[in-house]
Structures are given as structure tokens and as C-alpha cells.
Design a protein around this motif. Structure first.
Motif, PDB file in Angstrom:
ATOM      1  N   LYS A  88      -2.521   9.574   6.203  1.00  0.00           N
ATOM      2  CA  LYS A  88      -1.620   8.834   4.781  1.00  0.00           C
ATOM      3  C   LYS A  88      -1.091   9.561   3.658  1.00  0.00           C
ATOM      4  CE  LYS A  88      -4.818   4.826   4.683  1.00  0.00           C
ATOM      5  NZ  LYS A  88      -5.888   4.157   4.257  1.00  0.00           N
ATOM      6  N   ARG A 135     -11.104   2.776  -1.547  1.00  0.00           N
ATOM      7  CA  ARG A 135     -10.576   2.824  -0.638  1.00  0.00           C
ATOM      8  C   ARG A 135     -10.192   1.154   0.444  1.00  0.00           C
ATOM      9  NH1 ARG A 135      -9.250   7.445   0.877  1.00  0.00           N
ATOM     10  NH2 ARG A 135      -7.462   6.681   1.955  1.00  0.00           N
ATOM     11  N   GLY A 136      -8.444   0.733   0.373  1.00  0.00           N
ATOM     12  CA  GLY A 136      -7.970  -0.386   0.809  1.00  0.00           C
ATOM     13  C   GLY A 136      -8.214  -1.482   0.333  1.00  0.00           C
ATOM     14  N   GLY A 137      -7.708  -1.094  -1.302  1.00  0.00           N
ATOM     15  CA  GLY A 137      -7.923  -1.801  -2.440  1.00  0.00           C
ATOM     16  C   GLY A 137      -6.978  -2.387  -3.033  1.00  0.00           C
ATOM     17  N   SER A 138      -5.135  -2.112  -2.541  1.00  0.00           N
ATOM     18  CA  SER A 138      -4.451  -2.761  -2.015  1.00  0.00           C
ATOM     19  C   SER A 138      -3.983  -4.846  -1.861  1.00  0.00           C
ATOM     20  CB  SER A 138      -3.232  -2.338  -1.417  1.00  0.00           C
ATOM     21  OG  SER A 138      -3.046  -0.963  -1.906  1.00  0.00           O
ATOM     22  N   SER A 162       1.079  -1.360   0.050  1.00  0.00           N
ATOM     23  CA  SER A 162       0.004  -0.214  -0.035  1.00  0.00           C
ATOM     24  C   SER A 162       1.135   1.225   0.166  1.00  0.00           C
ATOM     25  CB  SER A 162      -1.138   0.536   1.293  1.00  0.00           C
ATOM     26  OG  SER A 162      -1.679  -0.678   1.199  1.00  0.00           O
ATOM     27  N   THR A 174      -1.915   8.033   0.922  1.00  0.00           N
ATOM     28  CA  THR A 174      -3.231   8.831  -0.206  1.00  0.00           C
ATOM     29  C   THR A 174      -4.009   9.805  -0.183  1.00  0.00           C
ATOM     30  OG1 THR A 174      -3.634   6.544  -0.260  1.00  0.00           O
ATOM     31  CG2 THR A 174      -5.145   7.134  -0.899  1.00  0.00           C
ATOM     32  N   GLU A 215       1.309   4.100  -3.980  1.00  0.00           N
ATOM     33  CA  GLU A 215       1.786   2.416  -4.038  1.00  0.00           C
ATOM     34  C   GLU A 215       2.677   2.761  -4.939  1.00  0.00           C
ATOM     35  OE1 GLU A 215      -1.299   3.652  -3.176  1.00  0.00           O
ATOM     36  OE2 GLU A 215      -2.045   2.317  -1.955  1.00  0.00           O
TER      37      GLU A 215
HETATM   38  N1  ASP Z   1      -3.678   3.895  -0.381  1.00  0.00           N
HETATM   39  C1  ASP Z   1      -5.266   3.105  -0.657  1.00  0.00           C
HETATM   40  C2  ASP Z   1      -5.784   3.501   0.716  1.00  0.00           C
HETATM   41  O1  ASP Z   1      -6.147   4.645   1.700  1.00  0.00           O
HETATM   42  C3  ASP Z   1      -5.439   1.780  -1.251  1.00  0.00           C
HETATM   43  C4  ASP Z   1      -4.844   0.595   0.198  1.00  0.00           C
HETATM   44  O2  ASP Z   1      -4.006   1.333   1.124  1.00  0.00           O
HETATM   45  O3  ASP Z   1      -4.647  -0.092   0.405  1.00  0.00           O
HETATM   46  O4  ASP Z   1      -7.388   3.309   0.745  1.00  0.00           O
END
Ligand code: ASP
Length: 445
Positions: free
Chosen positions: A49, A184-187, A38, A51, A116
Motif C-alpha cells: 500500500k 491506521r484506517g483513519g480516513s 484514502s 501508506t 492521502e
Molecule cells: N492510508 C491509511 C492507512 O492505510 C489510512 C486509510 O486508508 O484510511 O491506514
């Protein structure tokens, strides 16, 4: 050779010290050959963050405002990591080019994918591994789902089993050739795609908690960790608010039958949670349920009309109104003369009055009501189907805590029981249900 794909989340790559932990974890098992990262997350609770800073840079650049401040923070973080690790990186030049791209009006998704991208490049350099840019291999369809050709493309890119690879998470490319990100969180999804493409024996998801917990630790004090959980249960838990693992990340690994382990980068000695296709016989015997998760932001619209049961197509027309406004719904409990539609507030997007007006005009109900501030609690567990009395336990616990249950929903698959309560009762309800299934004296994780 058996290979493991290890994905490290934002907190696991937040600074140079975390990068070193990642290196130690990779070295501890030679089967860990493919890493997915990520963008760096928060080092402290009050920090942004990467992102989020990237979204901010893009939006400020679009308004022709100076991006000096957020871009400075991004630069500082990446160059700080590189300097502390002693990596002679091409980073300063790449960051300068990126700044020009931002100011020239690059797309929002391209901008945010750079978190990323830079992180994976640094990690690859630090580990002496090969950098893999998912833009060249992962193809996303219009609905955000991965095109199956991606697996073949990535398989050939990751073919040399003697090498270590580091791939950036969170993005791919669409059919038009533009960079596209997952939600979001897609890694987590990127890691699952890599695991499937590489034919991995295990997909490890390294984060900052020691696996899935039975309930949200912000609500329940020191909740017990879940040792083993099934793919279906995880998808339910993740969709219903458990944020440890992205709900869509289950699909690629489930189809390929690859188990997942949720592990803690800061406590690698902890076993974490194993996500498996089917639960072993011993699972769920101690707590009967897998977990409790919830969403505290729902609205319920209820339509009452006498003889609704005789009006063929009533439900179709009611749900059609939600479709027209592109609103997806969660549940649709009904009785003989009434029907409710439960929607999450972020999906309703403030369109309450428009939807109510349309229902009033098109369906001519006797009574129409809306209840906002509803919380949905999911009690999840595959074992429920074989266990008598789970529902009784839940409702006895809620009654004892004087909590009024507004709505109940149980899918035919019996993997969960959904209980709707007033938002103000949400936390107490979760605690009451937790206490009913996890006895006080039981050992905590
Ligand atoms: N960096 C992106 C986020 O904060 C994806 C991830 O962390 O999975 O959503």
C-alpha cells in the motif's frame, strides 16, 4: 440541498480504472458532493500500500539509506494514474519537493499523510472539484480525538453546496501546528467528521466488500451480509476485529444522527450495509445476532488470593499496575477469590514478566498465572437483550465442536457475549457459532 459525503478507501483509488469507478458513482447521485479519499491501496495482494511505502521511505531516510526504490514505486503509482487519466497535474514538482522534505528529516506523520494528500489532489483535478486540505480545518487533540472546533471550520470550508469537494483523509493538525494522523484506517474518521460538519443526510463508506458480513470471510465460507446494523453493534464489531469500518469513525456521525452506508465500489448495485442509530422492528429476527467478530491475540493474567473479596481496593491496586505501565485492558472477569485481567498482546507490549513481578510484590497473591495465546470471540447483537437462549445456542455449538471455553464475559448492556478460547480453536469456534445462528440452507448474499 441534501448532501451525501462519500469516502473511498485505498482499494477504491488504487489505479486509474478505480478512479473512473469513483467518478461514475459520484455522477450517479447528484447529492454526492463531498468526497474523502484514502491513499491508493494494493492493486494485487502481493503489492504494498502507498501508506506502507511512505512509512518505509521515512524510516529509511531517517537511517540515511537511499529511498530510491520505495520512492520510485510511489512516484510511479501517482504519475501512472495521472498519465492514464490525462490529467495535467502539478504532481511531479510536488513529489520532488516532498522527496527533499523526506531527506531533510520531516516528521513521520507528515511523510505518511502525503499518500492521502496526493491522492485527493489528483481526484479533485480529475473530477473538476475543489481540493480540501484537512490540515487547515481538522484540529486533533493530544489523545488523537478531534477538537470540536474542527466541525465549524470544516463547515465554512464546505459551505458552497453547488460545488464538489475532495478532501484528503487520515490527517489533521495538532495544537502545535504539526501534521498528525489518525490510527491506521483513519480516513473513515475523516469522512465521518466531514459528514457531520457538512450536515450530510448520509455518510457512504465505499470499500471492496458489499458491507459488513456476519463473520470473517477468511474463516467462514461465503458468510451472509448484514443488511442493517446499529451504531453500537458496529462499534463492538469493529473494535473486536471486523476491519470494514474504523471503530472510532462511528462517534462523529452517531452524535449527529447521520446514517452510514457501507458500499462496494466494484459492485455499486449491491445494497451493502446500513448503519443506523436504532434498529427497526424487523431487524435481527432471522439470525438473532448481528455478527461474530474476534481477536486472536490476547493474554489472561489470573490472580488468586483467599479472602480477596474482603480486601477493599484489591481490584483498584491490580488495575493500577496496568495503568502504571500504560497498558489498557479489555476485560476483567472475577470470582470471589480470583480476578483475571485480559489484555491484547499489542497493548501488553511484551511486558508480561514486569507486570507479573509487580503483581507478586504488591498484591502477594496465593497463586498467579498467565495464559497466552487466547482468542476472544464477540457475538454481537442488540436483539440479545430481548431473546431467550442466545447464550445456550453459543455454548451448545461450542460443546458440540469439542471446544473448551476458557472465559466468558457479558457486559451489563447485553450487546455482546465474549467467549475466550485457545487460539488454536479460534477459527473452528467462529464457524461453529456461525452455523448455530445462520442455517445452512439460508440464502447467501
Ligand atoms: N492510508 C491509511 C492507512 O492505510 C489510512 C486509510 O486508508 O484510511 O491506514
Amino acid at each position: 440541498m441534501e448532501r451525501i459525503v462519500a469516502k473511498f478507501g485505498g482499494s477504491s483509488v488504487a489505479d486509474a480504472a478505480q478512479f473512473r469507478k469513483v467518478a461514475a458513482i459520484m455522477q450517479a447521485d447528484p447529492r454526492r458532493r463531498i468526497l474523502v479519499v484514502s491513499a491508493p491501496g494494493k492493486r494485487r495482494p502481493d503489492e504494498a500500500k502507498i501508506t506502507d511505502l511512505l512509512y518505509l521511505c521515512h524510516d529509511m531516510a531517517a537511517m540515511a539509506t537511499s529511498i530510491d526504490e520505495p520512492f520510485g514505486l510511489i512516484t510511479e503509482r501517482f504519475t501512472g494514474i495521472a498519465a492514464e487519466l490525462g490529467i495535467d497535474s502539478a504532481l511531479p514538482g510536488l513529489l520532488q519537493t516532498f522527496r527533499r522534505e523526506l531527506e531533510a528529516g520531516c516528521s513521520r506523520e507528515f511523510a505518511v499523510s502525503r499518500g492521502e494528500f496526493f491522492c485527493a489532489r489528483l481526484m479533485a483535478e480529475f473530477l473538476g472539484a475543489e481540493f480540501v486540505d484537512p490540515a487547515n480545518h481538522i484540529l486533533l487533540r493530544g489523545n488523537g480525538l478531534v477538537d470540536p472546533v474542527s466541525y465549524e471550520r470544516l463547515r465554512s470550508r464546505l459551505a458552497d453546496e453547488s460545488r464538489m469537494y475532495v478532501m484528503a483523509g487520515f490527517y489533521g493538525r495538532n495544537r502545535q501546528g504539526e501534521i498528525t494522523t489518525f490510527s491506521r484506517g483513519g480516513s473513515d474518521i475523516s469522512g465521518a467528521i466531514a459528514a457531520r460538519a457538512a450536515g450530510a443526510i448520509l455518510y457512504e463508506n465505499w470499500t471492496d466488500t458489499s458491507g459488513f458480513l456476519i463473520a470473517d470471510p477468511r474463516i467462514v465460507d461465503n458468510p451472509r451480509a448484514i443488511e442493517e446494523i446499529s451504531f453500537r453493534e458496529v462499534r463492538e464489531m469493529a473494535y473486536m476485529g471486523a476491519s470494514v469500518f474504523h471503530d472510532e469513525a462511528i462517534l462523529p456521525v452517531r452524535e449527529a444522527g447521520i446514517p452510514v452506508a457501507i458500499r462496494n465500489t466494484n459492485r455499486p448495485e449491491d445494497p451493502g450495509t446500513r448503519i443506523v442509530p436504532k434498529l427497526g422492528a424487523k431487524a435481527l429476527t432471522s439470525t438473532e445476532i448481528a455478527g461474530i467478530s474476534g481477536l486472536n491475540n490476547a493474554t489472561m493474567i489470573t490472580v488468586e488470593k483467599s479472602l480477596m473479596n474482603k480486601e477493599i481496593g484489591f481490584a483498584h491496586r491490580l488495575l493500577g499496575i496496568f495503568l502504571q505501565h500504560n497498558i489498557s485492558f479489555e476485560h476483567c472477569p472475577s470470582s470471589i477469590d480470583s480476578m483475571s485481567v485480559i489484555v491484547l498482546d499489542n497493548k501488553l507490549r511484551g511486558l508480561d514478566q514486569t507486570v507479573l513481578d509487580d503483581i507478586g510484590r504488591q498484591l502477594e497473591p496465593d497463586h498467579l498465572s498467565i495464559e497466552k495465546n487466547l482468542a476472544l470471540i464477540a457475538v454481537v447483537g442488540e436483539g440479545m437483550v430481548r431473546t431467550v437462549g442466545i447464550a445456550a445456542k453459543i455454548f451448545t455449538a461450542l460443546a458440540a465442536a469439542h471446544i473448551n471455553v476458557r472465559v466468558i464475559n457479558q457486559g451489563a448492556s447485553e450487546i455482546n457475549i465474549i467467549v475466550g478460547v485457545a487460539a488454536g480453536d479460534y477459527e473452528e469456534a467462529v464457524r461453529a457459532i456461525y452455523r448455530a445462528f445462520v442455517p445452512e440452507e439460508s440464502p447467501t448474499a
